[in-house]
Every structure is written in C-alpha cells, then in structure tokens.
Design an enzyme around this catalytic site. Structure first.
Site, mmCIF file in Angstrom:
data_model
loop_
_atom_site.group_PDB
_atom_site.id
_atom_site.type_symbol
_atom_site.label_atom_id
_atom_site.label_comp_id
_atom_site.label_asym_id
_atom_site.label_seq_id
_atom_site.Cartn_x
_atom_site.Cartn_y
_atom_site.Cartn_z
ATOM 1 N N GLU A 136 1.420 6.290 -6.637
ATOM 2 C CA GLU A 136 2.019 5.052 -6.123
ATOM 3 C C GLU A 136 3.539 4.994 -6.309
ATOM 4 O OE1 GLU A 136 -0.419 2.145 -8.102
ATOM 5 O OE2 GLU A 136 -2.077 2.469 -6.707
ATOM 6 N N TRP A 164 -10.851 2.115 -5.978
ATOM 7 C CA TRP A 164 -11.384 3.446 -5.612
ATOM 8 C C TRP A 164 -11.864 4.193 -6.848
ATOM 9 C CZ3 TRP A 164 -8.281 8.411 -5.752
ATOM 10 C CH2 TRP A 164 -7.227 8.320 -6.662
ATOM 11 N N ASP A 165 -11.518 3.656 -8.022
ATOM 12 C CA ASP A 165 -11.970 4.221 -9.298
ATOM 13 C C ASP A 165 -13.492 4.407 -9.285
ATOM 14 O OD1 ASP A 165 -9.564 2.823 -9.439
ATOM 15 O OD2 ASP A 165 -9.774 2.293 -11.537
#
Ligand code: BGC
Length: 760
Positions: free
Chosen positions: A480, A353-354
C-alpha cells in the site's frame, strides 16, 4: 523491524496468567483475556466496573451499524457510508459494594491478584483480596466462559469469602445496552422491551439504523436465598441484593445468560418468547464447563502444535490456535473473520482479503467444512460485490476491501477503488479449497458463479495498452506504499490465474457436467464466446520480469528513488503516524509482500532460483508495517534455506499479542496475523505446500527447538508430523494410505509411520 517484546504474562504451555495487576496494561489484558465462540465475543474487562482505562467490549458476529457520518467526498465510486461491528451488550454487568464502598480496581486496596485463561477449557478465572475498610478483607473469585456448543449462552460465577471481619455486601447484576462504541464515541442501541422477576431479567434492544435485535437475558442462582430488587434504567435492567457474611463465610452466585441475535426483523414478542424458553432450558455452569473441556479436548486432538524445547513459542502458538478457533470455526456461512476477530473495535471488526490468503490455509488443513463456509460467505455476498463493480463503472463482481455484510465498508478511496486483491483472493481461495478438497460439487454450483463474475470484473477493469498488452492501470497492490500504479505484478498475475482457472473450470464442466455448465452460463448471462475471449487477456497479461526472473513490482518500480529502510529511526514507526501520508509514496520502500506474496500463494508455479532472486531483491526493502508480512517472509526464507532469517521473522509471530510487539494489542488481537503464525510453523518450518497435486512437506527445525509436532487433516486423513533434529516421522492417525511428497519425493503414508532424516 524494530519490534521488541513486552514480556508480561506467565509462560506456561497451556495457561495464560497474570499475577499482580498492572493498571497500565489493563486494556492490553482485556484483549488478551478475550473469550469468543464465533457467535459472540467478550473482552476480558472487569465486569464489576473499572474507572481506569478500559474498553468494555462485547461483540456479535455480523452485528453491525452504519457510520453515523456520511463521507463528505461524494464522487462516484467513493463509499458514501461505512459500517462496523458494533459494541453490543454488557451481559456480565456487575457492581459490588462492601459497607457502601464500591469495588473498583482502579483505586481499591487489593493484593493477591491473579488472572488465568486456561486454553484446555476456555475458562477465565480472576481472583484477588480486597480490603474495603480497615476491619474487612474479602476474597473474590470471578469465573466466566462461553458455551462453545450452545453458542447463545454465556456464564459467570462470583464467589466472595469474608477473610477478615464481617462483610456487608450489596450486589447488582444486570444486562446493559448503554455500551459506548469507543471509536465512534456513541451508543448505537435503543431499548425495545424489558422485564424481570426475583431471579431473572431480560431485555431486547435494537441497533439504531440497521435494526438488528439482540435478546439478552439472565437468571441467577445463589448459595443463599436472596431478596432481590429490580433496578431499571434506560437500556438497563438488573437485580440488586444484599448479602451479609460472617468471618470465613463464603457466598457464591451463578449467572446463566442467553443472548440471541436477530438480523431478520422478527418481532420483539417472538424473540422474547424464544429467548425466555432458551434461558429456562440453560443448564448449569459446571455441566457446561465439563462439555467445554471435552469440546476443547477434541479441538486440540486435531489442531494442536507441540513444540519441545521452547515453552514461550509453545504457549504462543497454542494461544494463536485457541483465539483463531474461538473467532471462527465454520459455525455459520454468514460469519467471517474480522482482522481483530471479536476482540476489539480496531479495523471496525471488518473482514479483509486476509481471510482467503492468510486464514484459509489453517481451516483447509484442520477443518475443511469451515474453509468451505468462508467461501460460502463470498457466494452469499455476490450480489453486493456486483453492485460494487457497477459503482466502479465495471462489470461482474468486485469484492470489498473490508466488510461485514458484503458491502464495501472502506471509505478510503485509494484502497476501496484501487485494490483488487480481495477479488483475486476469493478466486484464489476457491481454487485452493478445490485443490485440497476436490469438492467439485461446490465448484460447479457456487464457486463457478463467483469465478465468472470476478473474471468479468477483471476483464472490464483491466485494459489494453497501445502495444497490445493487457493489464491493470491505476491500481494499488498489497504493497500500500505504491498508489495508482500500472501493471502491479500481484494484481496482474493473480488476475491472470483467475481468468485461466475460470476458463479451465468452465471447459471442464462443459465436458463432464453440462447441466451445471448451462445453468452457470444462464445464471450469469454468459456466452461461451465471452468467456473464451478472456483467454487472450490472460495470455497477454503483463508481468514485468528481467532475464534473471526478477519481477518488477509495477511498471517503473525499478526507477524509483532508493530508500535505505534501516536509516529510518525506530521512533518513526509506525510510519503512518509519523510521516505525512504522501511521503511514504515517494520511494521504493515496501509495506508488505507484494511480489513475494504471489510467490508464496502460487508457490509451485515458481522455481527456487526465481524465488531466491525476488526474495533477495524485495526483502531488504520491506518494512513489515502490516503484521501479516513477517510470516510470509519467514515461510519463503525457510524454503530458501535461510534458516536463521526464517527464525528471526518467526520470532514474534506466535507472541505478537502476548508480548504486545506492535504496542497496539489494547485495540484488539491481530487475529488474521495469528493465522499466519500457524502458517509460519506448518508451511514455514514444516514446509507444507497445498498448491500442488499432492500434499508436500519439506520439514526443517529451528536450531532452538528439540522437536515439534503438528497435525493436519488432508483428504479425510489425519496426518501427524513430528520433526526432531534427526528425523521426520509421519504417521497416519486416521484414513487410508495416501501419497505425499516429502522433500520433493513421492512417498506412501500407510499406517506404519514413515521415518526419514531431517534436512539440514
Ligand atoms: C494491511 C492489509 C490488511 C489489513 C487488515 C493492513 O495494514 O496492509 O493488507 O488486509 O491491514 O489486516
């Protein structure tokens, strides 16, 4: 944050140099001196072979292999087989002997070692003196570069001068597919065909399971006529020759190499023909060097950031821009940006998703076509995302946490099955791109399909609670360290915005472009009442917030046991290596911005007081275990006027790899976090915002800098911003007058530069 610079390379605004060779840093330098042209990348390894620590890495964008082992956990939805960017071909392969002594810098007697990477031309030069025996000393100069325009081409020159005594040299130059993929401990290539004549050699090899082919061929031209012998081994072909040098005589040889990737199953014969023709038409090193120089001149004229008064960060940010551009500049919509670019095996070369959250802004403001191509990648991989949604017992499209080919490559179920920020990130990327570009054509043809399928997924993955609220249960947000939580604020908020935007676009299309509206509905099998029903999910989406605007990261976060992150001894970082995996979930410590992340992404949707209260609550709990994290904190700190804190977070952004702050640069560059370094200056100190109606700027200047200048391309205008301690000067270098907001006031930028006082 426990990050300490390991200063080693020479500081110079345009050149990264190493003087004297330190074996303990050989792999770090291999990453630092990586070259790429988006099509392929090559680490800065010693092409003549090296028996010390090395990762001989040569990668091609999108060329991958499947993991040899299947995941032993076979539950539905858990990825059965991962894939990764495969180490491909050593097309620089060289071996040199002088009077039968092989050159190997791990044990050779050398001095005057230097290595330089010139960011203005992309050329890598290495030179040193070698004493193979008592009587002889030779000087070697190796140069290499990749053609930035004819991207299948690579070049190498080697020059050898007999400084003392005569030199009896034997040289072998070849192409070698025996590359060990270090992470997997094996080679993934099988030879198909090879051939050679006196001055050229070629080979085609294919990956074992994905059947992707690479043609690798080279030809050599030397300063003396050569009597070459063909050397053949399994997956290797080369040319060997002897050269005798009298004292002070110089020999040089130039290699032109062509590497052509074929992913579509063309037969070897056709590929061989295409390759051989391409090889024959390859022009010389010097011509390409000159073209590359012009290429980079043009890049720097649009993308450079100049910093006066801070050469370390000047070099740092140029290095970041150089590496980012090398990795990706929008050449092909089938390419994406791996977390480590094309510079190493870590993270499997996979894109995260970076791309949409950290890299896209760089392209939005320097190269809009490239930004669009990044989104096209997601459009072309929509069917894989739909497949993934099905595996998760959902509808629509769920974009992968990590991928090269559109399929989910992450076999850690807690990430691949619980994190949805890639999907909302893609929707955000489309919104952001359209906000900046106004490219409704893309939105109505491709973008809308992606938005519909993501929205569908979100609605099917979300759920209603007994009290009539909508949200996501059993998820993990960008932080996370919190697994299987309910109502993660990031997931819920981003989903809400995705649903609202999808409905808004559909309603807009219904009003002004009925043809595309109907075709989108038809393509997606969508009924008007289906998408209209999403409105209520968006409205009822839970984002837990107290009366001061403090957002709760997830339902129950405020009640978690408190942990003082400063009490963690520095040698326990990285925590994943030192703490049992489940221990990190037992408290309120945060890995990387979660609430703060969406306050950054949808920045204009939140007031300053709300940003302040959340920043102050979450910042002290964040340990920045992801390299993406500090820049986001720095940008928000700048906005909140916390200038010193902003600078502290910025301190290692531009030099993350040059100073090996995380001590893992040897595995590859932190490519996506170097994109954040660019954002850190432009969005952070420059105060640029692209999520409003107009371009916004609120520049500040770090205490240590005299001035800085950056350029952005915005709606076909090239705008240059120079900030010094007294004034901000905004010049329109190209394009028509445009309205922008400076320090929240609308101003017109014309061809007469606008000068205003710098905010203190
Ligand atoms: C971060 C992720 C990121 C990935 C690749 C992880 O450490 O937590 O957010 O996508 O690295 O950069």
């Amino acid at each position: 944050m426990g990050k300490i610079a390991d200063m080693y390379y020479m500081v110079n605004p345009w050149i990264v140099s190493e003087k004297g060779f330190e074996k303990s840093r050989s792999e770090v330098s291999e990453s630092i001196f990586s070259l790429a042209n988006e099509y392929m990348g090559i680490r800065g390894y010693f092409e003549e072979g090296y028996s010390g620590e090395t990762l001989i890495g040569s990668y091609f964008n999108g060329v991958y292999e499947n993991s040899p082992k299947e995941n032993h956990v076979k539950y539905k939805g858990i990825v059965a087989r991962s894939h990764f960017m495969v180490n491909a071909v050593d097309w620089l392969y060289t071996r040199i002997w002088c009077d039968n002594t092989p050159l190997d810098l791990a044990n050779a007697e050398i001095d005057n070692f230097e290595r330089h990477l010139d960011l203005r031309t992309g050329i890598l030069i290495r030179s040193f003196h070698w004493k193979p025996n008592k009587e002889t000393k030779v000087k070697l100069i190796f140069k290499r570069m990749l053609n930035m325009e004819e991207v299948t081409q690579g070049y190498q020159t080697i020059s050898i001068e007999a400084l003392e005594g005569e030199a009896n040299l034997t040289i072998l130059m070849g192409v070698d597919f025996n590359m060990l993929h270090k992470g997997e401990g094996q080679n993934f290539w099988q030879e198909q065909v090879k051939s050679a004549n006196h001055d050229s050699a070629t080979m085609i090899a294919e990956t074992i399971t994905t059947k992707q082919k690479i043609y690798a061929g080279f030809s050599i031209v030397a300063s003396k006529s050569l009597d070459t012998r063909i050397v053949e081994r399994d997956k290797f072909i080369g040319l060997k020759f002897n050269v005798k040098l009298k004292e002070s005589e110089v020999f040089s040889v130039e290699r032109k190499a062509t590497m052509i990737v074929n992913k579509t199953g063309i037969n070897e014969e056709n590929l061989n023909q295409t390759g051989s023709q391409a090889l024959k038409s390859q022009v010389s090193f010097n011509i390409v060097f000159e073209r590359n120089r012009k290429y980079w001149e043009n890049v720097w004229s649009k993308e450079d950031i100049q910093i006066e008064g801070d050469t370390r960060n000047q070099q740092g940010i140029r290095y970041c821009i150089f590496q980012l551009h090398q990795t990706y500049h929008g050449q092909d919509p089938n390419h994406n940006i791996g977390a480590k670019g094309l510079t190493g095996e870590a993270y499997g070369g996979l894109a995260f998703w970076d791309t949409e959250t950290c890299c896209l802004p760089f392209y939005l403001l320097t190269n809009l076509a490239a930004a669009k191509n990044l989104l096209e990648f997601r459009y072309y991989t929509l069917s894989q995302a739909k497949e993934r949604a099905k595996q998760l017992d959902c509808e629509g499209a769920c974009y992968p946490i990590a991928t090269l080919n559109g399929h989910e490559a992450c076999d850690l179920w807690q990430h691949a099955s619980l994190q949805f920020q890639p999907s909302t990130g893609v929707a955000y990327g489309i919104w952001h791109y359209v906000n900046v570009s106004h490219d409704k054509e893309f939105l109505y043809s491709h973008g809308i399909e992606v938005l519909i399928e993501i929205s569908r997924f979100l609605v099917s993955r979300g759920a209603w609670s007994a009290n009539g609220e909508f949200g996501f249960f059993g998820v993990m947000g960008p932080d996370e360290f919190q697994m299987m939580v309910n109502h993660n604020a990031y997931t819920n908020y981003m989903a809400k915005r995705t649903l609202e935007y999808t409905i808004e676009v559909l309603e807009e299309m219904k009003a002004i472009d009925r043809t595309n509206f109907h075709s989108a509905l038809e393509k997606c099998g969508l009924l008007e009442k289906e998408y209209q029903s999403w409105q209520v999910c968006a409205e009822k989406m839970v984002v837990l917030k107290d009366e001061n605007g403090l957002i709760e990261q997830h339902d129950g976060f405020f009640k978690l046991p408190q942990l003082d992150i400063h009490s963690i001894p520095i040698d326990e970082f990285p925590l994943y290596d030192h703490w049992s995996y489940d221990r990190i979930y037992r408290n309120n410590m945060i890995k990387q911005p979660d609430v703060l992340m969406f306050l950054f992404l949808y920045n204009q949707s939140f007031g300053l007081a709300e940003k302040q209260v959340n920043y102050e609550f979450y910042e002290p709990k964040t340990i920045h275990e992801s390299s993406l994290s500090p820049s986001i904190h720095s940008i928000l700190a700048s906005e909140l006027g916390k200038d010193q804190e902003a600078y502290q977070f910025f301190e290692f952004a531009t030099r993350m790899d040059l100073d090996n702050f995380n001590r893992n640069t040897r595995e590859g560059l932190h490519t996506t976090s170097i994109a954040s370094a660019w954002m850190n200056i432009v969005y952070g100190f420059g105060g640029v915002r692209t999520d409003g109606k107009e371009l916004m700027l609120s520049p500040t200047i770090p205490e240590k800098w005299e001035s800085y200048t950056f350029k952005i391309t915005y709606q076909e205008r090239l705008i240059q911003v120079t900030v010094d301690r007294k004034a901000v000067k905004i010049s329109l270098l190209r394009g028509d007058t445009i309205k922008v907001q400076i320090y929240h006031e609308v101003k017109e930028i014309t061809n007469i530069p606008l000068v205003i006082d710098t905010r203190k």
